[in-house]
Design a protein around this motif. Structure first.
Motif, PDB file in Angstrom:
ATOM      1  N   VAL A   1     -34.054 -15.859  24.868  1.00  0.00           N
ATOM      2  CA  VAL A   1     -34.583 -14.503  25.008  1.00  0.00           C
ATOM      3  C   VAL A   1     -33.605 -13.706  25.866  1.00  0.00           C
ATOM      4  O   VAL A   1     -33.273 -14.115  26.986  1.00  0.00           O
ATOM      5  N   MET A   2     -33.161 -12.577  25.330  1.00  0.00           N
ATOM      6  CA  MET A   2     -32.141 -11.782  26.025  1.00  0.00           C
ATOM      7  C   MET A   2     -32.614 -10.342  26.222  1.00  0.00           C
ATOM      8  O   MET A   2     -33.439  -9.845  25.453  1.00  0.00           O
ATOM      9  N   HIS A   3     -32.071  -9.724  27.238  1.00  0.00           N
ATOM     10  CA  HIS A   3     -32.366  -8.309  27.503  1.00  0.00           C
ATOM     11  C   HIS A   3     -31.172  -7.742  28.268  1.00  0.00           C
ATOM     12  O   HIS A   3     -30.713  -8.345  29.233  1.00  0.00           O
ATOM     13  N   PRO A   4     -30.652  -6.587  27.825  1.00  0.00           N
ATOM     14  CA  PRO A   4     -29.463  -6.044  28.506  1.00  0.00           C
ATOM     15  C   PRO A   4     -29.791  -5.415  29.861  1.00  0.00           C
ATOM     16  O   PRO A   4     -28.876  -5.082  30.617  1.00  0.00           O
ATOM     17  N   GLY A   5     -31.074  -5.233  30.145  1.00  0.00           N
ATOM     18  CA  GLY A   5     -31.477  -4.636  31.407  1.00  0.00           C
ATOM     19  C   GLY A   5     -31.183  -3.153  31.438  1.00  0.00           C
ATOM     20  O   GLY A   5     -30.365  -2.670  30.653  1.00  0.00           O
ATOM     21  N   PRO A   6     -31.810  -2.400  32.320  1.00  0.00           N
ATOM     22  CA  PRO A   6     -32.936  -2.850  33.144  1.00  0.00           C
ATOM     23  C   PRO A   6     -34.220  -2.964  32.323  1.00  0.00           C
ATOM     24  O   PRO A   6     -34.414  -2.208  31.387  1.00  0.00           O
ATOM     25  N   MET A   7     -35.055  -3.908  32.723  1.00  0.00           N
ATOM     26  CA  MET A   7     -36.261  -4.199  31.944  1.00  0.00           C
ATOM     27  C   MET A   7     -37.432  -3.313  32.341  1.00  0.00           C
ATOM     28  O   MET A   7     -37.562  -2.920  33.492  1.00  0.00           O
ATOM     29  N   ASN A   8     -38.283  -3.031  31.353  1.00  0.00           N
ATOM     30  CA  ASN A   8     -39.629  -2.518  31.635  1.00  0.00           C
ATOM     31  C   ASN A   8     -40.564  -3.687  31.399  1.00  0.00           C
ATOM     32  O   ASN A   8     -41.044  -3.882  30.285  1.00  0.00           O
ATOM     33  N   GLU A   9     -40.809  -4.461  32.442  1.00  0.00           N
ATOM     34  CA  GLU A   9     -41.673  -5.621  32.231  1.00  0.00           C
ATOM     35  C   GLU A   9     -43.077  -5.151  31.914  1.00  0.00           C
ATOM     36  O   GLU A   9     -43.577  -4.201  32.505  1.00  0.00           O
ATOM     37  N   GLY A  10     -43.676  -5.807  30.941  1.00  0.00           N
ATOM     38  CA  GLY A  10     -45.009  -5.385  30.509  1.00  0.00           C
ATOM     39  C   GLY A  10     -44.957  -4.377  29.375  1.00  0.00           C
ATOM     40  O   GLY A  10     -45.987  -4.026  28.808  1.00  0.00           O
TER      41      GLY A  10
END
Lengths: 318, 496
Positions: free
Chosen positions: A273-282
């Motif tokens: 699982v990847m995410h370039p950031g910044p994340m919006n968790e939720g």
């Protein structure tokens, strides 16, 4: 002198990194190899080599960035370059100086490499026309973020041992995403099969994408396309998209396009699982997924420094 | 002064004439047209007051009428003036320019219209006819004093650059203009679909990450305006048609008798959104910073098969010279526009000459002012259609002369004896390289820098005066000056 000198000479040394569309699989391979050596350097007690001693790198950021700017700064310093940071806030840009004038000024000040983040697609191409050294695109508008794509490729290859033949699903606001576009070039060039998953308002007509990337799969059914995936990459959802009327609500987006543990369970057992950031968790990713064993989000950040060192090294012609 | 233009191919669409012959001009009028096939004619009088212009191998046609030019004066004289624009027009073969009202102030009252005509009278080398604004300040709210503007010489109305967003305002404008029997020249753009636009909405915009200007943004407005024209019985003229869908809408409207006419620009007829993508190899190359034009390379071309080479090989990606409104569309649209020209759906080719200063173009793509400086390349670009066999040369000339005259509801310019001597002489086969540094226009903004085109204007005459001459084109030797008509028929050996 012919302006297209070098057009036919595929082996000529690379001068700029503007997007991955002009990288051959072989060149990407070489960079990922170099990045592995750089990662080894970063693991040492003294995280510095003298490769770029005496060279000046200017980080020219016309748009907010924390991780990319710091990553480039650390990469330059680990190679012993002089690193100067330039942000649009409080600079001559706010006094109305044009991009071209700014580039000419930095040229006159002796910059060797310009690392550039800009909110306008194509801005690095303009800079490249006026700058006599190398330009590295650190993200331009919706267009490209080649160093992010290279660090994503590096992370996947380190973890899964290969890229060719993998099923990569990119989920989210594809239309506005430079990360999605550069990863499309990178993963398809390296032989992965890529699926884009987004609500129709955040991607546009399928035919527009297939004209450039004919083997791509496009869908809005995440539950279906996530099945058997080797890599899930989710993208940041900007709140402006709601204001522009592209989505009815965050709630609905999360319900149909959010990365949850249940959805990850449908993917291959080794799926990253990847995410370039910044994340919006939720929103686009659930907090438990972001910190799960399958998440490589922190690793992506760490690998960014090594990959950027590899690129700087390559451009310096050493 | 008298001029005898000899041995040219006379193309006079209004008279359905295409023949080899001579044209005699005196006191600003055409006095005689001599068909060289007609041996019964008496020789034209030659004396020391007659200059012979040898037009052998070239086309003699009525001067071109441009329905759509931005001349920037008054108010933005750093971009263009009426003097420079009319000189550029003369070099492009145009003897009349209809000028758009988006000046500063805009042409929204009789005083400004009169001022434009006065400047043109003093410093213009070709004719200028103002187009009035539809609404005050082109703001889309209050109608201008159209009757008085017509009195002051306006030949049509347009808020060019801005669409009239409010349908009720547009309805009233059409009805009011119908009373005056002048066209409303509509810039068709649904701006809620083009907010933040960079280029045509399609495969290239997706690849380059530039916000799109969808074809539908134009077509939605074309459809609305056609419905309003149908309702009011007014004459609607659609400016710079750029999409296949617009062509289909206009074709259908014409078929059911709506008073609608349309124009297309040379660049929308020939270039596509691929020009924004440009040539990646130019930024891949090692070496010094890339150059902005590729003249050196183009000069080496052998000049053969030129039209098929019209490719964006000399431009890097995102070159702002390709940014124009409406944007360059796709191959499919280009084909539909050409078909629209052929079948009469599109009446005229108009330059949409939009000079911009270097500062307005030397910036990030989306921030660049849209527009192409096109007067001096219009004919050369349009001729690529003739060279590719897509359009007959006579039909092409008609789209620059008869077609636009029809839009303005007037008899077309012609070479008939007694007509004003507005004449263009062009060589349809002469190859040349576009060099913006040599433009008469102050606007050097063209995506064609360094491109080879085939066909250029050699001499332009307005009101019987030579207003443009390429080199010493047509200058006859002493022997030819005295040559008899018979020698002319048999082919003079005395050319330089």
């Amino acid at each position: 002198m012919s302006v297209s000198a070098g057009a036919g000479t595929a082996r000529s040394r690379r001068r700029h990194v503007l997007d991955l569309d002009d990288f051959s699989p072989q060149e990407i391979d070489e960079i990922l190899e170099t990045a592995a050596s750089m990662k080894e350097v970063l693991g040492r007690a003294i995280k510095q080599v003298p490769t770029l001693r005496g060279k000046t790198i200017v980080n020219m950021f016309f748009e907010e960035s924390t991780r990319t700017r710091i990553s480039f700064e650390l990469a330059g310093k680990a190679l012993s370059a002089n690193v100067v940071n330039f942000t649009a806030r409080g600079s001559s840009v706010e006094k109305g100086e044009s991009l071209v004038d700014t580039v000419r000024t930095l040229q006159a000040l002796g910059a060797d490499i310009l690392v550039m983040r800009h909110s306008e697609s194509g801005a690095p191409y303009l800079a490249a026309q006026y700058f006599h050294g190398s330009v590295i695109n650190a993200g331009d508008g919706r267009h490209a973020h080649p160093t992010q794509a290279l660090l994503d490729l590096f992370t996947v290859r380190q973890r899964l041992g290969r890229i060719e033949g993998l099923k990569v699903v990119i989920v989210g606001d594809i239309l506005h995403s430079r990360v999605a576009r550069s990863n499309l070039w990178g993963f398809t060039r390296m032989g992965a099969s890529v699926t884009l998953c987004a609500p129709h308002t955040l991607i546009g007509p399928e035919s527009f994408w297939k004209a450039t990337w004919p083997h791509l799969t496009i869908t809005s059914n995440l539950d279906e396309c996530i099945t058997g995936a080797d890599v899930i990459m989710t993208l940041r959802l900007q709140r402006e998209r709601m204001e522009a009327g592209l989505l009815p609500s965050l709630r609905e987006y999360t319900r149909f396009f959010g990365i949850t543990a249940e959805r990850v369970a449908r993917a291959a057992p080794h799926c990253l699982v990847m995410h370039p950031g910044p994340m919006n968790e939720g929103v686009e990713i659930m907090p438990d997924v972001a910190v799960s064993a399958q998440s490589v989000i922190e690793e992506q950040v760490a690998n960014g420094v090594a990959v950027r060192m590899a690129l700087l090294y390559r451009l310096s012609g050493e | 002064m008298r001029y005898l233009i000899k041995n040219g191919s006379i193309i006079d669409p209004a008279r359905r004439v295409a023949t080899v012959g001579n044209v005699l001009v005196e006191d600003g009028k055409v006095v005689q047209v001599i068909d060289l096939a007609d041996l019964t004619l008496t020789p034209e009088p030659l004396d020391e007051h007659t200059e012979v212009i040898n037009a052998r191998g070239a086309v003699i046609a009525p001067g071109f009428l441009d329905l759509h030019a931005h001349v920037r004066e008054p108010g933005e004289e750093h971009k263009e003036t009426i003097e420079t624009a009319t000189k550029a027009a003369a070099a492009g073969g145009f003897t009349t320019l209809c000028v758009m009202p988006d000046t500063r102030p805009s042409i929204d009252c009789a005083a400004v219209a009169r001022q434009v005509r006065e400047i043109a009278r003093r410093r213009g080398v070709v004719r200028i006819e103002p187009i009035g604004a539809i609404t005050l300040g082109r703001a889309g709210q209050t109608l201008t004093e159209m009757a008085e503007l017509v009195e002051a010489g306006c030949v049509g109305f347009s808020d060019e650059g801005n669409a009239v967003a409010d349908a009720a305002v547009m309805r009233n404008a059409l009805a009011y203009a119908a009373m005056l029997d002048v066209p409303i020249m509509a810039h068709c753009e649904e701006t809620r679909l083009t907010r933040g636009w960079g280029m045509h909405d399609g495969a290239v915009s997706i690849r380059l990450g530039l916000p799109g200007y969808p074809a539908a943004a134009e077509e939605a407005m074309v459809a609305r305006d056609i419905a309003l024209a149908e309702m009011t019985g007014a004459h609607l003229h659609i400016c710079h048609v750029s999409t296949a869908g617009s062509v289909a809408l206009i074709r259908a409207a014409k078929a059911r008798g709506v008073r609608v006419t349309a124009e297309v620009t040379p660049h929308h007829l020939t270039l596509t959104d691929q020009w924004v993508l440009g040539n990646l190899a130019l930024v891949r190359a090692e070496g010094k910073a890339i150059q902005r034009s590729g003249r050196d390379r183009a000069e080496d071309d052998d000049g053969l098969d030129l039209p098929s080479r019209l490719k964006p090989t000399l431009l890097p990606p995102y070159h702002t010279s390709t940014r124009v409104r409406p944007p360059l569309r796709t191959e499919h649209d280009v084909e539909a526009l050409i078909e629209g020209l052929r079948d009469g759906t599109i009446d005229a080719i108009a330059s949409d000459h939009e000079p911009q200063s270097a500062v307005d173009k030397e910036c990030e793509y989306r921030l660049a002012a849209p527009g192409i400086s096109s007067l001096e390349t219009a004919l050369g670009l349009a001729l690529t259609l003739v060279h590719r066999g897509k359009l007959d040369l006579v039909d092409l000339v008609a789209k620059f002369t008869e077609g636009p005259a029809t839009v303005l509801g007037r008899a077309p310019a012609t070479l008939r004896p007694g007509s004003p001597a507005d004449i263009v002489i062009f060589d349809p086969d002469s190859p040349w390289t576009v060099d913006p540094a040599k433009f008469f226009s102050k606007g050097r903004n063209t995506p064609l820098a360094g491109q080879r085109l085939k066909g250029q204007v050699m001499l332009t005459m307005c009101r019987g005066q030579i207003v443009f001459r390429r080199g010493n084109f047509g200058v006859a030797t002493g022997a030819l000056q005295q040559a008899s008509r018979l020698e002319g028929i048999l082919g003079s050996e005395h050319e330089e």
